[in-house]
Motif scaffolding. Structure first.
Motif, PDB file in Angstrom:
ATOM      1  N   HIS A  40       1.002  -0.579  -0.368  1.00 24.22           N
ATOM      2  CA  HIS A  40      -0.353   0.086  -0.227  1.00 24.22           C
ATOM      3  C   HIS A  40       0.734   1.423   0.592  1.00 24.22           C
ATOM      4  N   ALA A  41       0.925   2.318  -1.182  1.00 25.70           N
ATOM      5  CA  ALA A  41       1.648   3.284  -0.856  1.00 25.70           C
ATOM      6  C   ALA A  41       2.855   2.866  -1.351  1.00 25.70           C
ATOM      7  N   TRP A  42       3.114   1.645  -2.027  1.00 24.06           N
ATOM      8  CA  TRP A  42       4.639   2.110  -2.798  1.00 24.06           C
ATOM      9  C   TRP A  42       5.661   2.521  -1.827  1.00 24.06           C
ATOM     10  N   PRO A 103      -0.425   8.184   6.899  1.00 25.10           N
ATOM     11  CA  PRO A 103      -1.131   8.412   7.451  1.00 25.10           C
ATOM     12  C   PRO A 103      -2.225   7.901   7.029  1.00 25.10           C
ATOM     13  N   LYS A 104      -1.622   6.817   5.722  1.00 28.98           N
ATOM     14  CA  LYS A 104      -2.705   5.732   5.371  1.00 28.98           C
ATOM     15  C   LYS A 104      -2.271   4.304   5.439  1.00 28.98           C
ATOM     16  N   VAL A 105      -1.542   4.074   6.194  1.00 35.62           N
ATOM     17  CA  VAL A 105      -0.648   2.756   6.062  1.00 35.62           C
ATOM     18  C   VAL A 105       0.088   2.304   7.628  1.00 35.62           C
TER      19      VAL A 105
END
Length: 185
Positions: A40-42, A103-105
């Motif tokens: 996720h999000a590389w 913030p998202k991972v």
């Protein structure tokens, strides 16, 4: 495609490994498989450390010191077992999670991604005719081991992958029924 499914459905750990290990070119192939893990999000929340040749003996000394830090009264048998652990395979590949603020991972998702990379390596090794086993234990959580491996404060050992050629036949695994593990919501 059925060959891929068969590999996925029959892979099992090999506790006894011998030479040869994957070549440098084959190790690159294993790592290419690892780099396709869900990410996720590389963030690329992983890195790998190869321990091979005489360096396995050096790492065995690190594991013995790790044991003595936990248990200063460890007997000679336990100390020898710790020292000999990296010699169980011609290649030990340390899979490291590199945790980053995002913030998202969350960190847990990054650890899982590194775990998926480790599993991809084991699967890829099987496709190349090699075998392996995933080990962790106390050493994976030990700050002394982390320091000896050069880990940064945001890094954690996810797996010690022992890789090489299977010594002996694969163990028979019990047949499992997918329905026993599936529920519907």
């Amino acid at each position: 495609m059925p060959d891929v499914l068969q590999c996925l459905q029959t892979r099992n750990s090999a506790p006894r490994l011998t030479a040869p290990a994957p070549s440098r070119e084959q190790l690159d192939e294993l790592l290419q498989a690892a780099l396709r893990a869900p990410d996720h999000a590389w963030l690329r929340p992983w890195r790998f450390i190869a321990i091979e040749g005489e360096r396995r003996e050096d790492f065995g000394e690190v594991l013995e010191r790790c044991l003595l830090r936990r248990d200063p009264a460890a007997d000679s048998s336990a100390r020898e077992k710790a020292r000999a652990a990296p010699l169980r395979a011609p290649l030990v590949l340390v899979v490291v999670a590199r945790l980053q603020e995002h913030p998202k991972v969350p960190s847990d998702e990054q650890r899982l991604s590194a775990g998926c990379a480790a599993h991809a390596i084991l699967l890829a090794a099987e496709t190349l005719g090699y075998a392996g086993i995933w080990r962790t234990g106390n050493a994976a959580l030990d700050p002394y081991v982390a320091s000896a491996l050069g880990l940064e404060s945001n890094e954690e050992v996810i797996a010690f992958l022992y890789l090489g050629t299977r010594d002996g036949n694969p163990k028979n695994l019990p047949a499992l029924k997918p329905a026993d593990f599936l529920s519907r919501w």
